[in-house]
Scaffold this motif. Structure first.
Motif, PDB file in Angstrom:
ATOM      1  N   THR A  56       0.787  -1.363  -0.233  1.00  0.00           N
ATOM      2  CA  THR A  56      -0.435   0.343  -0.071  1.00  0.00           C
ATOM      3  C   THR A  56       0.878   1.166  -0.330  1.00  0.00           C
ATOM      4  O   THR A  56       0.874   2.090  -0.259  1.00  0.00           O
ATOM      5  N   LEU A  57       1.986   1.153   0.611  1.00  0.00           N
ATOM      6  CA  LEU A  57       2.920   2.274   0.878  1.00  0.00           C
ATOM      7  C   LEU A  57       3.609   2.167  -0.403  1.00  0.00           C
ATOM      8  O   LEU A  57       4.072   3.532  -1.003  1.00  0.00           O
ATOM      9  N   ASP A  58       3.594   1.000  -0.794  1.00  0.00           N
ATOM     10  CA  ASP A  58       4.341   1.617  -2.725  1.00  0.00           C
ATOM     11  C   ASP A  58       3.394   2.209  -3.385  1.00  0.00           C
ATOM     12  O   ASP A  58       4.100   2.649  -4.206  1.00  0.00           O
TER      13      ASP A  58
ATOM     14  N   ARG B 272       2.844   9.272  -5.967  1.00  0.00           N
ATOM     15  CA  ARG B 272       3.331  10.420  -5.647  1.00  0.00           C
ATOM     16  C   ARG B 272       4.685  11.054  -6.297  1.00  0.00           C
ATOM     17  O   ARG B 272       4.819  11.977  -7.051  1.00  0.00           O
ATOM     18  N   ALA B 273       4.528   9.992  -7.338  1.00  0.00           N
ATOM     19  CA  ALA B 273       5.978   9.921  -9.120  1.00  0.00           C
ATOM     20  C   ALA B 273       5.104  10.735  -9.634  1.00  0.00           C
ATOM     21  O   ALA B 273       6.466  11.510 -10.232  1.00  0.00           O
ATOM     22  N   SER B 274       3.764  11.155  -9.964  1.00  0.00           N
ATOM     23  CA  SER B 274       3.795  11.664 -10.872  1.00  0.00           C
ATOM     24  C   SER B 274       2.190  12.271 -10.418  1.00  0.00           C
ATOM     25  O   SER B 274       1.847  14.073 -11.341  1.00  0.00           O
TER      26      SER B 274
ATOM     27  N   GLY C 126       4.996  10.633   0.903  1.00  0.00           N
ATOM     28  CA  GLY C 126       3.802  11.089   0.679  1.00  0.00           C
ATOM     29  C   GLY C 126       2.710  11.289   1.206  1.00  0.00           C
ATOM     30  O   GLY C 126       1.723  11.670   0.189  1.00  0.00           O
ATOM     31  N   VAL C 127       2.702  10.600   2.346  1.00  0.00           N
ATOM     32  CA  VAL C 127       1.478  10.804   2.694  1.00  0.00           C
ATOM     33  C   VAL C 127       0.113  11.559   4.094  1.00  0.00           C
ATOM     34  O   VAL C 127       1.346  12.105   4.362  1.00  0.00           O
ATOM     35  N   ASP C 128      -0.721  11.908   3.584  1.00  0.00           N
ATOM     36  CA  ASP C 128      -0.893  13.432   4.291  1.00  0.00           C
ATOM     37  C   ASP C 128      -1.206  13.239   5.786  1.00  0.00           C
ATOM     38  O   ASP C 128      -1.166  14.222   6.825  1.00  0.00           O
ATOM     39  N   GLY C 129      -1.886  12.423   5.771  1.00  0.00           N
ATOM     40  CA  GLY C 129      -2.680  11.688   7.304  1.00  0.00           C
ATOM     41  C   GLY C 129      -3.432  10.289   7.272  1.00  0.00           C
ATOM     42  O   GLY C 129      -3.194   9.789   6.221  1.00  0.00           O
ATOM     43  N   LEU C 130      -3.849  10.426   8.832  1.00  0.00           N
ATOM     44  CA  LEU C 130      -4.804   8.855   9.340  1.00  0.00           C
ATOM     45  C   LEU C 130      -5.503   9.198   9.283  1.00  0.00           C
ATOM     46  O   LEU C 130      -5.936   9.670  10.141  1.00  0.00           O
TER      47      LEU C 130
END
Length: 277
Positions: free
Chosen positions: A82-84, A90-92, A123-127
């Protein structure tokens, strides 16, 4: 700390409209399809993306999202994968806010510190972690805030004025108002009550209020958008995905267009509410 989320909600306020928050389950039915949807959602009108972390016992979710988790887990989805997906997205796309939503068990097993470090770097912003109440803030909420990730709390129709300050104490990014009592995607909310519920929350917080659970159509989205800062849609999008799959549960050429087409309809509903206001 919550730069992307703050910038997005500030831009929405300037535009004078609510935002559209879309939910997908990571790895449903496979990582490549999830990534194609993640990349397509902003152009389809999604202002914020929630990405579900599959879990075997998603107690707050209705059948549609439960099945999505089962499909993803069966296909081998993990928290690391999932993090992958977030890294690949985020690459694009460096601007669309992305929030991970799920349950504490997979994060605990992964290791809280490791998870927070990798989520922030990806590049996660929140949980949004639905099974950790404020009494357990030391477990994940406070470490997440320290790591620079928003911890987004849920409020419900049964969260009274006495309980609200505790719920909101360490909340960041936005407040997620659950418009029904029950699990996701099973009941249509009373849209007439959404505005007053949001107003009550805003007496306790300056954060934007996003409203979800039970929003299925553009008309629903427009109705909620009249009283909320954002409209959250999950089960309807997940169901659009499910009905596009083949008999073995695999993606077809219809899968991505089905989900993005519904997202476009929902976004049009949200924007129509702004024009009508």
């Amino acid at each position: 700390m919550t730069a992307r989320l703050d910038a997005k909600f500030a831009a929405l306020a300037q535009e004078g409209r609510a935002g559209l928050v879309t939910f997908l389950t990571a790895g449903d039915p496979d990582p490549a399809t999830t990534l194609a949807l993640l990349k397509g959602l902003p152009a389809a009108g999604a202002d914020v993306i929630e990405l579900g972390m599959p879990f075997s016992d998603p107690m707050a979710d209705g059948p549609a999202i439960q099945w999505a988790s089962m499909r993803a887990l069966k296909a081998g989805q993990t928290l690391a994968k999932t993090l992958d997906l977030v890294r690949a997205f985020r690459a694009s796309d460096a601007t669309t806010p992305l929030v991970l939503m799920g349950y504490y068990n997979p994060i605990y097993v992964y290791g809280v510190e490791r998870f927070l470090d990798e989520a922030k770097a990806a590049g996660v912003d929140g949980l949004i972690v639905v099974d950790l109440p404020p009494e357990e803030d030391d477990e994940l909420c406070l470490p997440a805030l320290k790591a620079g990730l928003a911890f987004i709390r849920l409020a419900t129709p049964t969260t009274d004025d006495h309980r609200l300050p505790k719920v909101l104490a360490n909340t960041a990014g936005f407040v997620y108002y659950v418009s029904i009592t029950g699990v996701t995607g099973t009941v249509t909310p009373d849209f007439d009550k959404v505005g007053s519920a949001v107003a009550r929350l805003k007496r306790h917080t300056a954060l934007p209020v996003a409203v979800g659970f039970g929003v299925k159509t553009a008309a629903h989205a427009a109705a909620v958008a009249k009283g909320a800062d954002a409209v959250v849609v999950g089960s309807a999008l997940v169901e659009a995905l499910r009905t596009s799959l083949d008999a073995e549960g695999r993606a077809t050429e219809k899968t991505v267009p089905a989900v993005l087409g519904l997202a476009e309809d929902l976004a049009a509903g949200v924007r129509a509410a702004a024009k009508a206001a």
